[in-house]
Design a protein around this motif. Structure first.
Motif, PDB file in Angstrom:
ATOM      1  N   GLY A  38      21.050   2.402  45.105  1.00 12.13           N
ATOM      2  CA  GLY A  38      19.907   3.157  44.581  1.00 12.13           C
ATOM      3  C   GLY A  38      20.251   4.552  44.121  1.00 12.13           C
ATOM      4  O   GLY A  38      19.380   5.407  44.006  1.00 12.13           O
ATOM      5  N   VAL A  39      21.520   4.812  43.851  1.00 19.03           N
ATOM      6  CA  VAL A  39      21.899   6.166  43.442  1.00 19.03           C
ATOM      7  C   VAL A  39      22.204   6.264  41.950  1.00 19.03           C
ATOM      8  O   VAL A  39      22.515   7.336  41.446  1.00 19.03           O
ATOM      9  N   MET A  40      22.124   5.148  41.241  1.00 19.18           N
ATOM     10  CA  MET A  40      22.441   5.236  39.823  1.00 19.18           C
ATOM     11  C   MET A  40      21.230   5.738  39.038  1.00 19.18           C
ATOM     12  O   MET A  40      20.106   5.306  39.271  1.00 19.18           O
ATOM     13  N   SER A  41      21.487   6.650  38.116  1.00 17.38           N
ATOM     14  CA  SER A  41      20.379   7.230  37.359  1.00 17.38           C
ATOM     15  C   SER A  41      19.846   6.215  36.352  1.00 17.38           C
ATOM     16  O   SER A  41      20.528   5.271  35.965  1.00 17.38           O
ATOM     17  N   ASN A  42      18.608   6.431  35.931  1.00 19.02           N
ATOM     18  CA  ASN A  42      17.988   5.522  34.960  1.00 19.02           C
ATOM     19  C   ASN A  42      18.773   5.466  33.667  1.00 19.02           C
ATOM     20  O   ASN A  42      18.916   4.415  33.062  1.00 19.02           O
TER      21      ASN A  42
ATOM     22  N   GLY B  23      25.702  11.200  36.921  1.00 17.04           N
ATOM     23  CA  GLY B  23      24.364  10.904  36.429  1.00 17.04           C
ATOM     24  C   GLY B  23      23.325  10.941  37.524  1.00 17.04           C
ATOM     25  O   GLY B  23      22.138  11.029  37.260  1.00 17.04           O
ATOM     26  N   CYS B  24      23.762  10.846  38.769  1.00 14.62           N
ATOM     27  CA  CYS B  24      22.767  10.725  39.841  1.00 14.62           C
ATOM     28  C   CYS B  24      22.279  12.085  40.304  1.00 14.62           C
ATOM     29  O   CYS B  24      22.940  13.095  40.146  1.00 14.62           O
ATOM     30  N   GLY B  25      21.143  12.033  40.912  1.00 14.04           N
ATOM     31  CA  GLY B  25      20.643  13.213  41.597  1.00 14.04           C
ATOM     32  C   GLY B  25      20.221  14.328  40.681  1.00 14.04           C
ATOM     33  O   GLY B  25      19.941  15.433  41.130  1.00 14.04           O
ATOM     34  N   ALA B  26      20.143  14.050  39.350  1.00 11.47           N
ATOM     35  CA  ALA B  26      19.733  15.106  38.438  1.00 11.47           C
ATOM     36  C   ALA B  26      18.225  15.298  38.490  1.00 11.47           C
ATOM     37  O   ALA B  26      17.485  14.394  38.854  1.00 11.47           O
ATOM     38  N   ASN B  91      17.416   5.336  25.447  1.00 11.50           N
ATOM     39  CA  ASN B  91      18.304   6.200  26.238  1.00 11.50           C
ATOM     40  C   ASN B  91      17.621   7.516  26.573  1.00 11.50           C
ATOM     41  O   ASN B  91      17.719   8.010  27.696  1.00 11.50           O
ATOM     42  N   ALA B  92      16.953   8.081  25.571  1.00 11.84           N
ATOM     43  CA  ALA B  92      16.260   9.354  25.778  1.00 11.84           C
ATOM     44  C   ALA B  92      15.162   9.190  26.816  1.00 11.84           C
ATOM     45  O   ALA B  92      14.978  10.043  27.690  1.00 11.84           O
ATOM     46  N   TYR B  93      14.469   8.065  26.733  1.00 13.49           N
ATOM     47  CA  TYR B  93      13.392   7.787  27.689  1.00 13.49           C
ATOM     48  C   TYR B  93      13.950   7.722  29.111  1.00 13.49           C
ATOM     49  O   TYR B  93      13.397   8.314  30.039  1.00 13.49           O
ATOM     50  N   ASN B  94      15.079   7.014  29.263  1.00 17.44           N
ATOM     51  CA  ASN B  94      15.696   6.913  30.593  1.00 17.44           C
ATOM     52  C   ASN B  94      16.154   8.278  31.097  1.00 17.44           C
ATOM     53  O   ASN B  94      16.033   8.575  32.283  1.00 17.44           O
ATOM     54  N   THR B  95      16.680   9.085  30.180  1.00 17.75           N
ATOM     55  CA  THR B  95      17.104  10.432  30.569  1.00 17.75           C
ATOM     56  C   THR B  95      15.916  11.239  31.071  1.00 17.75           C
ATOM     57  O   THR B  95      16.003  11.959  32.067  1.00 17.75           O
ATOM     58  N   LEU B  96      14.784  11.097  30.374  1.00 20.65           N
ATOM     59  CA  LEU B  96      13.590  11.831  30.791  1.00 20.65           C
ATOM     60  C   LEU B  96      13.104  11.352  32.156  1.00 20.65           C
ATOM     61  O   LEU B  96      12.657  12.149  32.983  1.00 20.65           O
ATOM     62  N   LEU B  97      13.223  10.041  32.391  1.00 24.65           N
ATOM     63  CA  LEU B  97      12.828   9.525  33.710  1.00 24.65           C
ATOM     64  C   LEU B  97      13.681  10.167  34.800  1.00 24.65           C
ATOM     65  O   LEU B  97      13.192  10.469  35.886  1.00 24.65           O
ATOM     66  N   ASP B  98      14.966  10.362  34.488  1.00 24.87           N
ATOM     67  CA  ASP B  98      15.840  11.027  35.450  1.00 24.87           C
ATOM     68  C   ASP B  98      15.404  12.461  35.706  1.00 24.87           C
ATOM     69  O   ASP B  98      15.667  13.020  36.759  1.00 24.87           O
ATOM     70  N   LYS B  99      14.753  13.040  34.700  1.00 31.40           N
ATOM     71  CA  LYS B  99      14.239  14.397  34.879  1.00 31.40           C
ATOM     72  C   LYS B  99      12.860  14.380  35.524  1.00 31.40           C
ATOM     73  O   LYS B  99      12.128  15.368  35.448  1.00 31.40           O
ATOM     74  N   LYS B 100      12.475  13.225  36.044  1.00 31.50           N
ATOM     75  CA  LYS B 100      11.203  13.049  36.755  1.00 31.50           C
ATOM     76  C   LYS B 100       9.980  13.210  35.853  1.00 31.50           C
ATOM     77  O   LYS B 100       8.945  13.717  36.270  1.00 31.50           O
ATOM     78  N   MET B 101      10.114  12.772  34.612  1.00 28.43           N
ATOM     79  CA  MET B 101       8.977  12.839  33.701  1.00 28.43           C
ATOM     80  C   MET B 101       7.821  11.989  34.228  1.00 28.43           C
ATOM     81  O   MET B 101       8.020  10.897  34.736  1.00 28.43           O
ATOM     82  N   GLN B 102       6.598  12.509  34.079  1.00 26.27           N
ATOM     83  CA  GLN B 102       5.428  11.761  34.531  1.00 26.27           C
ATOM     84  C   GLN B 102       4.602  11.229  33.369  1.00 26.27           C
ATOM     85  O   GLN B 102       3.974  10.189  33.453  1.00 26.27           O
ATOM     86  N   ILE B 103       4.573  12.014  32.274  1.00 31.64           N
ATOM     87  CA  ILE B 103       3.760  11.631  31.122  1.00 31.64           C
ATOM     88  C   ILE B 103       4.629  11.816  29.877  1.00 31.64           C
ATOM     89  O   ILE B 103       5.338  12.816  29.755  1.00 31.64           O
TER      90      ILE B 103
END
Lengths: 363, 386
Positions: A38-42, B23-26, B91-103
């Motif tokens: 569960g640590v891989m980013s989206n 990529g993790c934890g961002a 890809n951009a959408y996934n990146t935004l999800l990593d940034k905790k995007m809500q809307i």
């Protein structure tokens, strides 16, 4: 086991190939454990499948460019054929065939066959010639396929398939009919996904096909043609046959990559963004940077170059600019003779690699 | 040589692993702000639209934050590039999800939007696209839009031409390779059957052949049309207008919202566009107070660049999200799924008046109900007609 180890130590190509497979498998295991943990980013999760189909593309193009020694500038065209074949089959067979893995297999095989067929047809006139004709013809082919796929309207109703190059109204579909390809909008509502595991298996199959081909009697014949066509001809090698063989396989593998591409997005539209000239060149960049003729290099270069623009996102507006600069820098550092010499000197100073360089001197 | 290759492979493999780990934890950040993401092309051929949306939305976000935020919570806005490519958009959408995007306020263009809407629906993320016009772009129930859809524009344009008796014979030049253009054209032709004019010529071109329009213009003249309908973007339209002027073809021109921005095009002789009618939801010449304030803010932010319709759509989109959040009385601590479900309901209940329309309401299908505005280009400016 012991015989395997012996073979690993004595047989150089076996050793190299095993390392290539091992890199893929280790990377796969690493990714899977990261996902499970569960640590891989989206964004990484989203990229995994892209890695796979671009690797297949690069390896297949490397077969044409590196092993066969012909230039193909329309490889995205074969990808396009594979993608549309797979997507159309999925849309039409989807209702009848509910067992998804079989359906996917059919899509992939059909995509490969049709792309291979087109490769074969192109090869018949072109591969008999000496010179850069393949580059010219594939360039035109890629553009034609891209534009045809963007112009065609295909629908299905109880009377069967309707096709038109004009517009949707010209199909005269019944009310219950369903549009499959909507011209420039392409195919929408694709719901098939290929798992990462399946993609990695396809990558491995691609590697097995290409690496075994290269190390076979056929592969040696192909490389003999690349190195000296006249000498190869004089030794009785059927030049056209072997060229056709290699190019058809290369096209078919690009078709497989196309099916995976189609499966990764819910929509498939042919545009200059995905199946145009730029894409073909992009794949060629992966191959050249990884080393022409170096299959493992293609795999690694592809992963890096697909990953790079995503990892450069923090640069926002300057992203693509920096990407280009990094490309040039990587190309110079990797392949310019003086840079390589400097790098070797640098490496020999680092302790852990000293042993290996010593070995080299002994050899 | 072999050894150094091996080393290179090793280094590359290690860097690959390192990159994938990094990529993790961002994107760890506080939970008392609403995180709104945007996606659009800010590089490449369609960059002008993405940049406009990015700037328009940023202005709205800054205004809202300066005025105290939504229900007292500030907004964090981040925008990712998609190069107008569906693959990059995901890809951009996934990146935004990593940034905790809500809307998600996006995506800007249609084809990428169709790809992203599926992912967002699977993740249950609410999205409001400012400017993706294709019907399929909001095919899922989590997606709404600010602009008119392609069918809507084609139909409205045909109705307007019919109602105002602008023409008896209409010729169309459209971009065959663009869903936006061919979508409008199809519906225009369909609606023309109910109107008092006929479509006498439909001339196609593609993005690979958008420099020379002499064949299409000749066909227009030969067809005897008295009005030329151009459901295309303004770069191509400017070529058509200047080539028509060279050939001394004098014909009335009617455009769609893609035409908007033609007056700001570098090196374009605006006198050529004189008298052109276009259907657009936004005009910078509007005397409306909000519009004037927005134009001023935009020009200040973008070194004097005049905002186009995309910027206005994006500005409205952020305020619409604000209105819907206030209606649903949401807090940023809610999960994406909670926000999505609440906003889906709230969107059908609000009525919004902004730059691109008054009293806009939304159906559950995500389409806005608003009146189209027709503007005429007079003396180098957009003038609103009734």
């Amino acid at each position: 086991m012991k015989t395997l180890i012996n073979k690993f130590n004595s047989d150089k190509t076996f050793k190299q190939n095993t390392i290539t497979y091992a890199i893929v498998i280790v990377a796969y295991i690493l990714c899977q454990s990261l996902i499970l943990g569960g640590v891989m980013s989206n964004s990484m999760k989203g990229l995994l499948i892209q890695f796979c189909y671009y690797i297949i593309m690069a390896v297949s193009l490397n077969l044409t460019v590196g092993i066969l020694g012909e230039l193909s500038l329309g490889h995205a065209g074969f990808m396009c054929i594979g993608a549309f074949t797979g997507a159309i089959l999925y849309k039409t067979l989807g209702e009848v065939l509910t067992f998804k893995p079989l359906l996917l297999l059919i899509c992939i095989v059909a995509g490969a066959l049709l792309a291979g067929l087109f490769g074969f047809l192109i090869g018949i006139p072109v591969l008999r010639l000496k010179g850069d004709y393949l580059a010219i013809v594939t360039l035109a082919f890629g553009e034609i396929i891209k534009n045809v796929c963007a112009a065609v309207f295909l629908g299905k109703d109880s009377k069967g398939f309707h096709i038109s190059l004009k517009d949707q109204a010209a199909l005269n579909l019944e009310d219950s009919g369903e549009m499959i390809i909507k011209g420039p909008l392409g195919i929408t509502g694709l719901s098939f996904t290929v798992s990462f595991t399946a993609c990695v298996i396809l990558v491995l199959i691609t590697l097995i096909i290409v690496l075994n081909l290269v190390n076979s009697r056929t592969g040696r014949a192909v490389m003999a043609i690349r190195d000296n066509r006249i000498a190869a001809e004089a030794t009785g090698i059927n030049v056209t046959k072997y060229k056709m063989l290699a190019f058809t396989i290369s096209a078919a593998l690009a078709g497989v990559a196309g099916v995976l591409y189609a499966s990764s997005l819910s929509t498939l539209a042919s545009s200059s963004k995905n199946f145009g000239y730029n894409m073909s060149i992009m794949i060629l960049v992966y191959v050249v940077l990884g080393g022409i003729g170096n299959i493992r290099g293609s795999v690694i270069a592809t992963v890096i170059l697909v990953l790079l623009p995503e990892k450069l996102r923090f640069l926002s507006n300057y992203r693509m600019l920096i990407y280009a600069v990094v490309l040039i820098a990587m190309m110079l550092i990797n392949w310019s003779p003086s840079a390589r010499a400097k790098r070797d000197v640098l490496l020999s100073k680092i302790n852990i690699f000293k042993k290996k360089t010593d070995e080299k001197e002994v050899q | 040589m072999k050894k150094s290759l091996k080393f290179a492979s090793l280094v590359l493999a290690v860097s690959m692993v390192a990159a994938s780990l990094s990529g993790c934890g961002a994107g760890a950040s506080s939970s008392d702000t609403f995180k709104i993401g945007g996606i659009g092309p800010i590089t490449g051929g369609a960059a002008i639209y993405g940049q406009a949306v990015m700037n328009g939305a940023q202005i709205a976000v800054d205004e809202i934050n300066a005025a105290g935020g939504i229900n007292g919570h500030k907004i964090e806005f981040s925008f990712e590039d998609d190069e107008h490519n569906p693959e990059k958009s995901v890809n951009a959408y996934n990146t935004l999800l990593d940034k905790k995007m809500q809307i998600l306020v996006g995506t800007v263009t249609s084809a990428p939007c169709i790809a992203v809407v599926d992912k967002a629906n699977a993740d249950n993320v609410f999205m409001l696209t400012p400017s993706a016009t294709a019907t399929e772009a909001i095919a899922k129930d989590n997606a709404f839009r600010v602009c008119f859809s392609d069918p809507n524009q084609g139909t409205e344009a045909a109705k307007y031409i019919g109602a105002k008796n602008l023409a008896t014979k209409v010729a169309i030049i459209f971009d065959n390779s663009d869903p936006y253009s061919s979508g409008i054209k199809d519906n225009f032709v369909k609606e023309s059957a109910n109107q008092n004019f006929e479509v006498v010529a439909q001339e196609a071109y593609t993005q690979d052949s958008n420099t020379d329009f002499s064949t299409q213009l000749q066909a227009t003249v030969d067809s005897g049309a008295d009005l030329l309908f151009l459901p295309i973007y303004y770069q191509d339209a400017s070529n058509i207008l200047s080539q028509a002027a060279q050939k001394e073809i004098d014909i009335a021109v009617f455009g769609c919202d893609g035409f908007d921005g033609i007056l700001g095009l570098d090196g374009f002789d605006t006198s050529l566009a004189e008298g052109v009618l276009l259907l657009t939801p936004f005009s910078t010449s509007s005397t409306d107070e909000k519009t004037q304030a927005f134009v001023k803010a935009y020009e200040a932010k973008c070194n004097g660049l005049t905002p186009n319709q995309f910027a206005a759509d994006a500005y409205d989109a952020v305020y619409i999200v604000k209105a819907a959040i206030e209606k649903a009385n949401l807090a940023p601590s809610a999960s994406n799924a909670e926000i999505c479900d609440a906003l889906k309901k709230a969107m059908t209940e609000i009525s919004y008046t902004g730059l691109t329309g008054s009293d806009i309401t939304w159906g559950a299908d995500g389409e806005p109900n608003k009146a189209p505005i027709v503007v005429e280009i007079k003396n180098g400016e957009y003038v609103v007609l009734d």
